[in-house]
Design an enzyme around this catalytic site. Sequence first.
Site, mmCIF file in Angstrom:
data_model
loop_
_atom_site.group_PDB
_atom_site.id
_atom_site.type_symbol
_atom_site.label_atom_id
_atom_site.label_comp_id
_atom_site.label_asym_id
_atom_site.label_seq_id
_atom_site.Cartn_x
_atom_site.Cartn_y
_atom_site.Cartn_z
ATOM 1 N N LYS A 113 -6.844 2.550 7.606
ATOM 2 C CA LYS A 113 -7.934 1.665 7.410
ATOM 3 C C LYS A 113 -8.528 1.487 8.927
ATOM 4 C CE LYS A 113 -5.429 -1.245 3.900
ATOM 5 N NZ LYS A 113 -4.994 -2.550 3.709
ATOM 6 N N TYR A 138 -10.753 -1.198 -4.558
ATOM 7 C CA TYR A 138 -9.798 -2.348 -4.744
ATOM 8 C C TYR A 138 -10.258 -3.053 -5.915
ATOM 9 C CZ TYR A 138 -7.568 -2.019 -0.149
ATOM 10 O OH TYR A 138 -6.899 -1.631 1.007
ATOM 11 N N PHE A 190 -8.899 -13.245 -1.609
ATOM 12 C CA PHE A 190 -9.057 -12.308 -0.268
ATOM 13 C C PHE A 190 -10.112 -10.902 -0.530
ATOM 14 C CE2 PHE A 190 -4.787 -11.094 -2.068
ATOM 15 C CZ PHE A 190 -4.949 -9.736 -2.167
ATOM 16 N N ARG A 234 5.171 5.062 0.135
ATOM 17 C CA ARG A 234 4.988 3.372 0.154
ATOM 18 C C ARG A 234 6.309 3.027 0.978
ATOM 19 N NH1 ARG A 234 0.762 0.194 -2.253
ATOM 20 N NH2 ARG A 234 2.455 -1.328 -2.734
ATOM 21 N N THR A 241 3.693 -4.993 1.864
ATOM 22 C CA THR A 241 2.385 -5.350 2.264
ATOM 23 C C THR A 241 2.043 -6.297 3.423
ATOM 24 O OG1 THR A 241 1.773 -4.887 -0.213
ATOM 25 C CG2 THR A 241 0.360 -6.311 1.036
ATOM 26 N N ARG A 268 3.931 -0.133 8.899
ATOM 27 C CA ARG A 268 3.550 -1.717 9.005
ATOM 28 C C ARG A 268 4.477 -2.167 9.879
ATOM 29 N NH1 ARG A 268 1.441 -2.343 2.713
ATOM 30 N NH2 ARG A 268 -0.647 -1.555 2.971
ATOM 31 N N ASN A 319 -3.253 -4.614 8.030
ATOM 32 C CA ASN A 319 -1.841 -3.844 7.875
ATOM 33 C C ASN A 319 -1.962 -2.233 8.033
ATOM 34 O OD1 ASN A 319 -2.839 -3.543 5.302
ATOM 35 N ND2 ASN A 319 -1.523 -4.622 4.370
ATOM 36 N N HIS A 329 -3.222 2.293 3.979
ATOM 37 C CA HIS A 329 -3.145 2.087 2.227
ATOM 38 C C HIS A 329 -2.417 3.103 1.672
ATOM 39 C CE1 HIS A 329 -4.515 1.377 -1.896
ATOM 40 N NE2 HIS A 329 -4.507 2.870 -1.932
ATOM 41 N N GLU A 338 -7.380 6.950 -7.316
ATOM 42 C CA GLU A 338 -8.038 7.122 -6.038
ATOM 43 C C GLU A 338 -8.137 8.213 -5.363
ATOM 44 O OE1 GLU A 338 -5.476 2.875 -5.200
ATOM 45 O OE2 GLU A 338 -4.735 4.729 -4.190
HETATM 46 N N1 UDP Z 1 -4.191 -8.341 1.133
HETATM 47 C C1 UDP Z 1 -4.580 -9.580 1.932
HETATM 48 N N2 UDP Z 1 -3.998 -10.662 1.676
HETATM 49 C C2 UDP Z 1 -2.964 -10.890 0.742
HETATM 50 C C3 UDP Z 1 -2.605 -9.684 0.147
HETATM 51 C C4 UDP Z 1 -3.243 -8.421 0.374
HETATM 52 O O1 UDP Z 1 -5.528 -9.417 2.758
HETATM 53 O O2 UDP Z 1 -2.465 -11.914 0.574
HETATM 54 C C5 UDP Z 1 -4.780 -7.138 1.304
HETATM 55 C C6 UDP Z 1 -3.822 -6.135 2.514
HETATM 56 O O3 UDP Z 1 -4.562 -5.727 3.277
HETATM 57 C C7 UDP Z 1 -3.499 -5.190 1.440
HETATM 58 C C8 UDP Z 1 -4.442 -5.103 0.440
HETATM 59 O O4 UDP Z 1 -4.984 -6.384 0.475
HETATM 60 O O5 UDP Z 1 -2.922 -4.025 1.794
HETATM 61 C C9 UDP Z 1 -4.187 -4.504 -0.836
HETATM 62 O O6 UDP Z 1 -3.285 -5.359 -1.554
HETATM 63 P P1 UDP Z 1 -1.937 -4.856 -2.379
HETATM 64 O O7 UDP Z 1 -1.276 -6.006 -2.936
HETATM 65 O O8 UDP Z 1 -2.562 -3.859 -3.169
HETATM 66 O O9 UDP Z 1 -1.320 -4.220 -1.289
HETATM 67 P P2 UDP Z 1 -0.861 -2.851 -0.765
HETATM 68 O O10 UDP Z 1 -0.740 -1.945 -2.034
HETATM 69 O O11 UDP Z 1 -2.071 -2.470 0.429
HETATM 70 O O12 UDP Z 1 0.578 -2.820 0.032
HETATM 71 MG MG MG Z 2 -2.188 -1.879 -3.267
#
Ligand code: UDP
Ligand code: MG
Length: 161
Positions: free
Chosen positions: A20, A60, A68, A96, A102, A113, A123, A126, A137
């Site tokens: 990102k 997204y 958010f 992952r 996350t 992370r 973070n 992705h 994706e």
């Molecule tokens: N995110 C955020 N606040 C939250 C949860 C998620 O800003 O409370 C952001 C974070 O950058 C995350 C992205 O939204 O990477 C996508 O969320 P997801 O739950 O898909 O997490 P990921 O798959 O990236 O771990």
């Molecule tokens: Mg995700």
Amino acid sequence: MLQEQEALAAPMERTFIAIKPDGVQRGVMSEIITRFERKGFKLVGIKIMIPSKDFAGKHYHDLKERPFYKGLCNFLSSGPVIAMVWEGEGVIRYGRKLIGATDPQKSEPGTIRGDLAVSVGRNIIHGSDGPETAKDEIALWFKPEELVTYTSNAEKWIYEN
Ligand code: UDP
Ligand code: MG
């Protein structure tokens, strides 16, 4: 023999990974690529781009209802992103694991992370969360002809057969 042929014919698993804008600006892209590369995964697609807000929204889309969402889409389109496709056995799930939880406050040390980020909204990386999202994706970010199929010399040392 038949099994062998089937194994050869079966396409290897692929996942979509993006560094990102925060990861790019903080100068950790080579570190992130190195972690996937050293594990034994194979890079089959890579490009740098600034996604539009509309494109970020598509990426997204499953988070549309979350508070958010707007800030997240604005952030993803705020600067260059490194979009990648990585290939390998178990790459979706293990990718992952390399990335970590996350919320970087909850990511284990040793994960990307956990080692390189502090807050959930910044973070740095992705990764697709399952086979269906990986497929969607990859199709959103890459044209089929932008993905390269090749054999790496290291493969015979990474896989048993
Ligand atoms: N995110 C955020 N606040 C939250 C949860 C998620 O800003 O409370 C952001 C974070 O950058 C995350 C992205 O939204 O990477 C996508 O969320 P997801 O739950 O898909 O997490 P990921 O798959 O990236 O771990
Ligand atoms: Mg995700």
